[in-house]
Scaffold this motif. Sequence first.
Motif, PDB file in Angstrom:
ATOM      1  N   THR A  92      -7.267  11.382  73.459  1.00 49.75           N
ATOM      2  CA  THR A  92      -6.687  12.586  74.061  1.00 49.75           C
ATOM      3  C   THR A  92      -5.628  13.171  73.131  1.00 49.75           C
ATOM      4  N   HIS A  93      -5.147  14.341  73.512  1.00 45.94           N
ATOM      5  CA  HIS A  93      -4.059  14.970  72.757  1.00 45.94           C
ATOM      6  C   HIS A  93      -2.839  14.039  72.698  1.00 45.94           C
ATOM      7  N   GLU A  94      -2.546  13.360  73.798  1.00 48.45           N
ATOM      8  CA  GLU A  94      -1.374  12.453  73.828  1.00 48.45           C
ATOM      9  C   GLU A  94      -1.523  11.350  72.778  1.00 48.45           C
ATOM     10  N   LEU A  95      -2.738  10.819  72.667  1.00 49.18           N
ATOM     11  CA  LEU A  95      -2.970   9.758  71.685  1.00 49.18           C
ATOM     12  C   LEU A  95      -2.849  10.323  70.265  1.00 49.18           C
ATOM     13  N   ALA A  96      -3.371  11.528  70.065  1.00 55.04           N
ATOM     14  CA  ALA A  96      -3.259  12.171  68.735  1.00 55.04           C
ATOM     15  C   ALA A  96      -1.786  12.355  68.377  1.00 55.04           C
ATOM     16  N   VAL A  97      -0.972  12.756  69.350  1.00 48.96           N
ATOM     17  CA  VAL A  97       0.464  12.938  69.090  1.00 48.96           C
ATOM     18  C   VAL A  97       1.082  11.599  68.701  1.00 48.96           C
ATOM     19  N   ARG A  98       0.761  10.544  69.468  1.00 47.69           N
ATOM     20  CA  ARG A  98       1.334   9.224  69.164  1.00 47.69           C
ATOM     21  C   ARG A  98       0.961   8.781  67.742  1.00 47.69           C
ATOM     22  N   TYR A  99      -0.310   8.936  67.384  1.00 43.68           N
ATOM     23  CA  TYR A  99      -0.725   8.512  66.042  1.00 43.68           C
ATOM     24  C   TYR A  99      -0.065   9.379  64.966  1.00 43.68           C
ATOM     25  N   SER A 100       0.145  10.663  65.268  1.00 43.95           N
ATOM     26  CA  SER A 100       0.722  11.562  64.248  1.00 43.95           C
ATOM     27  C   SER A 100       2.203  11.252  64.011  1.00 43.95           C
ATOM     28  N   LEU A 101       2.836  10.564  64.958  1.00 42.42           N
ATOM     29  CA  LEU A 101       4.264  10.236  64.811  1.00 42.42           C
ATOM     30  C   LEU A 101       4.482   8.930  64.048  1.00 42.42           C
ATOM     31  N   GLY A 102       3.412   8.173  63.827  1.00 43.32           N
ATOM     32  CA  GLY A 102       3.536   6.903  63.102  1.00 43.32           C
ATOM     33  C   GLY A 102       3.463   7.118  61.591  1.00 43.32           C
ATOM     34  N   SER A 103       3.660   6.019  60.844  1.00 40.66           N
ATOM     35  CA  SER A 103       3.591   6.142  59.383  1.00 40.66           C
ATOM     36  C   SER A 103       2.231   5.688  58.858  1.00 40.66           C
ATOM     37  N   GLU A 104       1.469   5.018  59.702  1.00 44.44           N
ATOM     38  CA  GLU A 104       0.174   4.510  59.243  1.00 44.44           C
ATOM     39  C   GLU A 104      -0.792   4.404  60.423  1.00 44.44           C
ATOM     40  N   LEU A 105      -2.069   4.633  60.118  1.00 43.95           N
ATOM     41  CA  LEU A 105      -3.117   4.531  61.136  1.00 43.95           C
ATOM     42  C   LEU A 105      -4.342   3.944  60.447  1.00 43.95           C
ATOM     43  N   THR A 106      -4.936   2.944  61.060  1.00 43.24           N
ATOM     44  CA  THR A 106      -6.121   2.308  60.466  1.00 43.24           C
ATOM     45  C   THR A 106      -7.283   2.397  61.440  1.00 43.24           C
ATOM     46  N   LEU A 107      -8.382   2.966  60.982  1.00 43.04           N
ATOM     47  CA  LEU A 107      -9.546   3.197  61.831  1.00 43.04           C
ATOM     48  C   LEU A 107     -10.706   2.325  61.359  1.00 43.04           C
ATOM     49  N   LEU A 108     -11.248   1.521  62.266  1.00 41.00           N
ATOM     50  CA  LEU A 108     -12.368   0.638  61.933  1.00 41.00           C
ATOM     51  C   LEU A 108     -13.642   1.189  62.585  1.00 41.00           C
ATOM     52  N   CYS A 109     -14.640   1.477  61.763  1.00 37.89           N
ATOM     53  CA  CYS A 109     -15.876   2.092  62.262  1.00 37.89           C
ATOM     54  C   CYS A 109     -16.944   1.040  62.485  1.00 37.89           C
ATOM     55  N   GLY A 110     -17.528   1.061  63.669  1.00 33.05           N
ATOM     56  CA  GLY A 110     -18.641   0.171  63.952  1.00 33.05           C
ATOM     57  C   GLY A 110     -19.960   0.812  63.565  1.00 33.05           C
ATOM     58  N   HIS A 111     -21.017   0.027  63.700  1.00 31.57           N
ATOM     59  CA  HIS A 111     -22.370   0.524  63.470  1.00 31.57           C
ATOM     60  C   HIS A 111     -23.330  -0.458  64.139  1.00 31.57           C
ATOM     61  N   TYR A 112     -24.605  -0.118  64.147  1.00 34.60           N
ATOM     62  CA  TYR A 112     -25.638  -0.968  64.758  1.00 34.60           C
ATOM     63  C   TYR A 112     -25.300  -1.222  66.226  1.00 34.60           C
ATOM     64  N   LYS A 113     -25.553  -2.441  66.718  1.00 34.53           N
ATOM     65  CA  LYS A 113     -25.399  -2.684  68.158  1.00 34.53           C
ATOM     66  C   LYS A 113     -23.933  -2.749  68.565  1.00 34.53           C
ATOM     67  N   ASP A 114     -23.092  -3.355  67.723  1.00 32.60           N
ATOM     68  CA  ASP A 114     -21.693  -3.554  68.136  1.00 32.60           C
ATOM     69  C   ASP A 114     -20.882  -4.179  66.998  1.00 32.60           C
ATOM     70  N   ILE A 115     -19.589  -4.373  67.278  1.00 32.74           N
ATOM     71  CA  ILE A 115     -18.701  -5.130  66.386  1.00 32.74           C
ATOM     72  C   ILE A 115     -18.346  -6.414  67.120  1.00 32.74           C
TER      73      ILE A 115
END
Length: 226
Positions: A92-115
Amino acid sequence: MVRINVVTLFPDSFTAALGSSIVGRAAAAGLVRFRIVQLRDYTHDKHHTVDDAPYGGGAGMVLKPEPFFEAVEDLKAKPPIVVLSARGQLFTHELAVRYSLGSELTLLCGHYKDIDNRVVDGLGAEEVSIGDFVLTGGEPAALCVVDAVVRLLPGALGDHESASSDSHYEGLLAPPSYTRPPSYRGLGVPDVLLSGDHEKIAAWRAAEAERLTRERRPDIWSKHEE
Ligand SMILES: C[S@@+](CC[C@H](N)C(=O)[O-])C[C@H]1O[C@@H](n2cnc3c(N)ncnc32)[C@H](O)[C@@H]1O
């Protein structure tokens, strides 16, 4: 400066999107730095195996935990660590705001059936979904998150692109927009927008924002009314 790390099997998915438009400009201006990491680089067998069959049986392959742990450790990534997942909390927008206020964000992408779920548990990750549907992989979801976060960074948008009149910013949908010509294929523009009366225009926009939110998103409207 915000550092955004992405761990993915498909780094090429990010090349064009992160170099273009507002996100590309923000990176060139030093507001954000991207590190896009190939998950396979953190395997140790000659086939660079990242997946295996699910315990308990069933269709599809599951991404193994070790490469994710090693990638995150190599990045020395600070929280939040986010696993893109159809079973996550809704982005949501609230989550985007929270992430934008931090100094680092790490995104892990899954694929296939699951992680393997130990990635979430062991790395203290947040699971985030971009909607109630299933994608082939986490890459399009990660791009949505990156785009929404970067446009909120101070200096990312020019004045004419200001985020403050966009949908969700003030807890409502945005009113509709029109530009020249005043009549096109028999379709006109609301008279008030051509009136030059700024007070009336502001009142019309506020009323339209409320009407659209009430009609289309009763969930958002009820929160706004609280
Ligand atoms: C085919 S999906 C796996 C779906 C999983 N078996 C489930 O039912 O929840 C493969 C990957 O795409 C990503 N993905 C799929 N749908 C998503 C969504 N709505 N939001 C975020 N990521 C999603 C996740 O990274 C997921 O691991």
